[in-house]
Scaffold this motif. Structure first.
Motif, PDB file in Angstrom:
ATOM      1  N   LYS A 117       0.840  -1.197   0.000  1.00 48.01           N
ATOM      2  CA  LYS A 117       0.000   0.000   0.000  1.00 48.01           C
ATOM      3  C   LYS A 117       0.872   1.243   0.000  1.00 48.01           C
ATOM      4  CE  LYS A 117      -2.606   0.358   3.363  1.00 48.01           C
ATOM      5  NZ  LYS A 117      -3.345   0.418   4.585  1.00 48.01           N
ATOM      6  N   THR A 118       0.304   2.326  -0.503  1.00 45.27           N
ATOM      7  CA  THR A 118       0.969   3.623  -0.426  1.00 45.27           C
ATOM      8  C   THR A 118       0.536   4.287   0.869  1.00 45.27           C
ATOM      9  OG1 THR A 118       0.928   3.804  -2.827  1.00 45.27           O
ATOM     10  CG2 THR A 118       1.312   5.826  -1.602  1.00 45.27           C
ATOM     11  N   ASN A 119       1.492   4.810   1.598  1.00 43.25           N
ATOM     12  CA  ASN A 119       1.226   5.445   2.886  1.00 43.25           C
ATOM     13  C   ASN A 119       0.348   6.679   2.694  1.00 43.25           C
ATOM     14  OD1 ASN A 119       1.942   7.447   5.137  1.00 43.25           O
ATOM     15  ND2 ASN A 119       2.705   5.478   5.908  1.00 43.25           N
ATOM     16  N   GLY A 120      -0.739   6.762   3.478  1.00 38.55           N
ATOM     17  CA  GLY A 120      -1.673   7.881   3.379  1.00 38.55           C
ATOM     18  C   GLY A 120      -1.064   9.201   3.811  1.00 38.55           C
ATOM     19  N   ALA A 121      -0.200   9.157   4.825  1.00 38.47           N
ATOM     20  CA  ALA A 121       0.438  10.391   5.294  1.00 38.47           C
ATOM     21  C   ALA A 121       1.381  10.945   4.219  1.00 38.47           C
ATOM     22  CB  ALA A 121       1.201  10.139   6.589  1.00 38.47           C
ATOM     23  N   ALA A 122       1.995  10.063   3.444  1.00 41.69           N
ATOM     24  CA  ALA A 122       2.877  10.515   2.366  1.00 41.69           C
ATOM     25  C   ALA A 122       2.075  11.229   1.285  1.00 41.69           C
ATOM     26  CB  ALA A 122       3.633   9.326   1.766  1.00 41.69           C
ATOM     27  N   ILE A 123       0.913  10.677   0.956  1.00 43.15           N
ATOM     28  CA  ILE A 123       0.043  11.335  -0.020  1.00 43.15           C
ATOM     29  C   ILE A 123      -0.393  12.699   0.504  1.00 43.15           C
ATOM     30  CG2 ILE A 123      -2.170  11.197  -1.225  1.00 43.15           C
ATOM     31  CD1 ILE A 123      -1.801   8.111  -1.172  1.00 43.15           C
ATOM     32  N   GLY A 124      -0.780  12.749   1.789  1.00 43.57           N
ATOM     33  CA  GLY A 124      -1.187  14.015   2.402  1.00 43.57           C
ATOM     34  C   GLY A 124      -0.064  15.037   2.408  1.00 43.57           C
ATOM     35  N   ALA A 125       1.156  14.589   2.666  1.00 44.84           N
ATOM     36  CA  ALA A 125       2.303  15.504   2.686  1.00 44.84           C
ATOM     37  C   ALA A 125       2.514  16.130   1.316  1.00 44.84           C
ATOM     38  CB  ALA A 125       3.559  14.760   3.125  1.00 44.84           C
ATOM     39  N   LEU A 126       2.430  15.318   0.272  1.00 43.29           N
ATOM     40  CA  LEU A 126       2.631  15.857  -1.068  1.00 43.29           C
ATOM     41  C   LEU A 126       1.501  16.804  -1.467  1.00 43.29           C
ATOM     42  CD1 LEU A 126       4.458  15.860  -3.528  1.00 43.29           C
ATOM     43  CD2 LEU A 126       3.063  14.031  -4.467  1.00 43.29           C
ATOM     44  N   VAL A 127       0.271  16.441  -1.135  1.00 44.87           N
ATOM     45  CA  VAL A 127      -0.862  17.313  -1.467  1.00 44.87           C
ATOM     46  C   VAL A 127      -0.716  18.656  -0.758  1.00 44.87           C
ATOM     47  CG1 VAL A 127      -3.356  17.606  -1.178  1.00 44.87           C
ATOM     48  CG2 VAL A 127      -2.444  15.441  -2.036  1.00 44.87           C
ATOM     49  N   ILE A 139       3.236  23.947   6.798  1.00 43.96           N
ATOM     50  CA  ILE A 139       3.507  23.316   8.108  1.00 43.96           C
ATOM     51  C   ILE A 139       2.958  21.894   8.140  1.00 43.96           C
ATOM     52  CG2 ILE A 139       3.065  23.485  10.590  1.00 43.96           C
ATOM     53  CD1 ILE A 139       3.140  26.573  10.140  1.00 43.96           C
ATOM     54  N   PRO A 140       1.677  21.649   7.739  1.00 44.33           N
ATOM     55  CA  PRO A 140       1.222  20.251   7.702  1.00 44.33           C
ATOM     56  C   PRO A 140       2.007  19.384   6.728  1.00 44.33           C
ATOM     57  CG  PRO A 140      -0.653  21.736   7.513  1.00 44.33           C
ATOM     58  CD  PRO A 140       0.577  22.568   7.476  1.00 44.33           C
ATOM     59  N   ALA A 141       2.514  19.974   5.635  1.00 43.06           N
ATOM     60  CA  ALA A 141       3.306  19.194   4.687  1.00 43.06           C
ATOM     61  C   ALA A 141       4.566  18.659   5.347  1.00 43.06           C
ATOM     62  CB  ALA A 141       3.661  20.041   3.465  1.00 43.06           C
ATOM     63  N   VAL A 142       5.228  19.508   6.136  1.00 45.88           N
ATOM     64  CA  VAL A 142       6.454  19.080   6.824  1.00 45.88           C
ATOM     65  C   VAL A 142       6.135  18.038   7.887  1.00 45.88           C
ATOM     66  CG1 VAL A 142       8.308  19.867   8.331  1.00 45.88           C
ATOM     67  CG2 VAL A 142       7.692  21.209   6.330  1.00 45.88           C
ATOM     68  N   HIS A 162       7.365  14.003   7.754  1.00 45.78           N
ATOM     69  CA  HIS A 162       8.176  13.306   8.762  1.00 45.78           C
ATOM     70  C   HIS A 162       7.433  12.102   9.333  1.00 45.78           C
ATOM     71  CE1 HIS A 162      11.709  15.805   8.873  1.00 45.78           C
ATOM     72  NE2 HIS A 162      10.966  16.906   8.906  1.00 45.78           N
ATOM     73  N   VAL A 163       6.132  12.246   9.582  1.00 45.34           N
ATOM     74  CA  VAL A 163       5.334  11.121  10.092  1.00 45.34           C
ATOM     75  C   VAL A 163       5.325   9.986   9.072  1.00 45.34           C
ATOM     76  CG1 VAL A 163       2.973  10.405  10.674  1.00 45.34           C
ATOM     77  CG2 VAL A 163       3.897  12.524  11.621  1.00 45.34           C
ATOM     78  N   ALA A 164       5.137  10.328   7.811  1.00 37.26           N
ATOM     79  CA  ALA A 164       5.091   9.307   6.761  1.00 37.26           C
ATOM     80  C   ALA A 164       6.424   8.573   6.640  1.00 37.26           C
ATOM     81  CB  ALA A 164       4.722   9.944   5.423  1.00 37.26           C
ATOM     82  N   ALA A 219       6.512  11.373   0.296  1.00 39.34           N
ATOM     83  CA  ALA A 219       6.813  12.032   1.562  1.00 39.34           C
ATOM     84  C   ALA A 219       7.976  13.004   1.402  1.00 39.34           C
ATOM     85  CB  ALA A 219       7.129  10.990   2.637  1.00 39.34           C
ATOM     86  N   THR A 220       8.999  12.603   0.675  1.00 34.92           N
ATOM     87  CA  THR A 220      10.144  13.486   0.441  1.00 34.92           C
ATOM     88  C   THR A 220       9.720  14.728  -0.342  1.00 34.92           C
ATOM     89  OG1 THR A 220      11.627  11.582   0.434  1.00 34.92           O
ATOM     90  CG2 THR A 220      12.454  13.615  -0.551  1.00 34.92           C
ATOM     91  N   GLY A 221       8.881  14.541  -1.339  1.00 32.08           N
ATOM     92  CA  GLY A 221       8.380  15.680  -2.111  1.00 32.08           C
ATOM     93  C   GLY A 221       7.608  16.650  -1.236  1.00 32.08           C
ATOM     94  N   GLY A 222       6.750  16.149  -0.358  1.00 26.70           N
ATOM     95  CA  GLY A 222       6.016  17.010   0.565  1.00 26.70           C
ATOM     96  C   GLY A 222       6.939  17.755   1.511  1.00 26.70           C
ATOM     97  N   LEU A 223       7.955  17.051   2.018  1.00 29.31           N
ATOM     98  CA  LEU A 223       8.928  17.691   2.918  1.00 29.31           C
ATOM     99  C   LEU A 223       9.679  18.822   2.208  1.00 29.31           C
ATOM    100  CD1 LEU A 223      10.491  14.656   4.790  1.00 29.31           C
ATOM    101  CD2 LEU A 223       9.427  16.632   5.846  1.00 29.31           C
ATOM    102  N   VAL A 224      10.151  18.553   1.016  1.00 30.39           N
ATOM    103  CA  VAL A 224      10.923  19.561   0.274  1.00 30.39           C
ATOM    104  C   VAL A 224      10.068  20.788  -0.016  1.00 30.39           C
ATOM    105  CG1 VAL A 224      12.034  20.022  -1.950  1.00 30.39           C
ATOM    106  CG2 VAL A 224      12.567  17.931  -0.707  1.00 30.39           C
ATOM    107  N   LEU A 225       8.853  20.569  -0.522  1.00 31.34           N
ATOM    108  CA  LEU A 225       7.986  21.703  -0.829  1.00 31.34           C
ATOM    109  C   LEU A 225       7.614  22.483   0.430  1.00 31.34           C
ATOM    110  CD1 LEU A 225       5.654  20.071  -3.502  1.00 31.34           C
ATOM    111  CD2 LEU A 225       7.430  21.783  -3.877  1.00 31.34           C
ATOM    112  N   GLY A 226       7.354  21.775   1.512  1.00 27.04           N
ATOM    113  CA  GLY A 226       7.011  22.450   2.780  1.00 27.04           C
ATOM    114  C   GLY A 226       8.160  23.278   3.308  1.00 27.04           C
ATOM    115  N   TRP A 227       9.355  22.706   3.348  1.00 28.92           N
ATOM    116  CA  TRP A 227      10.506  23.441   3.863  1.00 28.92           C
ATOM    117  C   TRP A 227      10.890  24.609   2.948  1.00 28.92           C
ATOM    118  CZ3 TRP A 227      11.554  23.635   8.619  1.00 28.92           C
ATOM    119  CH2 TRP A 227      11.466  22.534   9.449  1.00 28.92           C
ATOM    120  N   LEU A 228      10.741  24.444   1.641  1.00 30.66           N
ATOM    121  CA  LEU A 228      11.006  25.568   0.730  1.00 30.66           C
ATOM    122  C   LEU A 228      10.046  26.726   0.985  1.00 30.66           C
ATOM    123  CD1 LEU A 228      11.746  23.834  -2.691  1.00 30.66           C
ATOM    124  CD2 LEU A 228      13.343  25.143  -1.292  1.00 30.66           C
TER     125      LEU A 228
END
Length: 155
Positions: free
Chosen positions: A82-92, A105-108, A112-114, A129-138
């Motif tokens: 399965k694809t992790n739901g938190a990872a999808i949420g982070a990217l969205v 802030i929720p993306a970051v 991390h949770v994902a 998850a990495t994509g969400g982290l990068v976009l959030g921190w940027l």
């Protein structure tokens, strides 16, 4: 152009192959062989071997062997991860950050949770998850840079 010894030997090899494959009779083979040894130019050699294949005759591609056993029923195969739901949420949230700045802030946090959940469970979605982290921190970095620029111009 004048032919070399190597060119004559190659022509003789083609003649030998033609004879062994049954493309030339004994008399014709001997005639062409004597003319090939005496040939002085490429043109003379080409006249002797022009009607013969220049190498092995290509074989037609092999027909693939049919599978002997029927395909495995889907019920016996392991379920795809399965694809992790938190990872999808982070990217969205990361993608929505330019429109709604607060979603950085929720993306970051979700990123991390994902990542932690993916390490534990082995689910898919590490790239999301990495994509969400990068976009959030940027986005957070851009907001902080803007705030520091405004404060610096007012001082």
């Amino acid at each position: 152009m004048r032919a070399s010894h190597t060119d004559r030997e190659r022509a003789i090899d083609v003649l030998k192959a033609g004879f062994s494959e049954g493309r030339l009779g004994q008399d014709e083979y001997e005639q062409r062989l004597s003319r090939a040894t005496a040939a002085q130019t490429y043109g003379e050699l080409n006249l002797l071997i022009g009607d013969l294949p220049q190498g092995p005759v290509p074989m037609p591609p092999a027909v693939p062997v049919r599978q002997q056993y029927p395909p495995v029923a889907r019920t016996f195969l392991p379920a795809p991860p399965k694809t992790n739901g938190a990872a999808i949420g982070a990217l969205v949230c990361g993608v929505l950050t330019p429109m709604y700045g607060i979603t950085a802030i929720p993306a970051v946090i979700l990123g991390h949770v994902a990542k932690a959940q993916i390490r534990k469970t082995g689910e898919e979605g590490s790239g999301l998850a990495t994509g969400g982290l990068v976009l959030g921190w940027l986005a957070i970095g851009a907001v902080l840079l803007f705030i520091f620029a405004v404060v610096a111009t007012n001082v």
